[in-house]
Design a protein around this motif. Structure first.
Motif: not given
Length: 141
Positions: A35-40, A71-72
């Motif tokens: 969720l954190s990564l989807r939100q930026g 990819g983070k």
């Protein structure tokens, strides 16, 4: 002149703290990371403590897969315990931050004491760097 762009790193340790307190499989650190990564978010941070009070070994593996899928980078906070160093080398996080650990504190309250533990910290850093030459290593001082 290089322009600095702010980046957001999200520490999901306390999602695991809540899960562990409940004794249930929720809330999910994997879902929190995704969720954190989807939100930026630009990075996920977790702290695998020697006493496993919140993040568990399986969390590290699962969250590592999530960060790779997006990819983070994954930032692993850790102490210098041999077992944790071995796990870090096997998991190969992008970044590592060496932090102090005291069992009586709820969360990290202060930085590493380089005067008292400098040799141990240096030995840990050398072992990590040898096993993970591409990982960035920092110290919480």
């Amino acid at each position: 002149m290089q322009s600095l762009v702010p980046r957001l790193g999200v520490n999901i340790d306390h999602v695991a703290t809540l899960r562990q307190a409940r004794g249930e499989p929720y809330p999910s650190v994997v879902e929190a990371a995704a969720l954190s990564l989807r939100q930026g978010a630009d990075q996920i941070t977790i702290h695998l403590r020697e006493d496993r009070r919140h993040i568990q070994d399986t969390d590290l593996e699962a969250v590592s897969l999530v960060t790779k899928r997006y990819g983070k980078p994954l930032n692993l906070e850790m102490g210098c315990a041999q077992e944790i160093v071995d796990i870090a080398i096997a998991t190969a996080p992008d970044w590592i931050c060496l932090v102090p650990e005291r069992r009586e504190e709820r969360t990290t309250e202060g930085g590493l004491d380089l005067f008292t533990h400098g040799d141990k910290i240096a030995a840990c850093w050398r072992r990590l760097k040898a096993g993970l030459p591409k990982s960035k290593i920092s110290l919480f001082v």
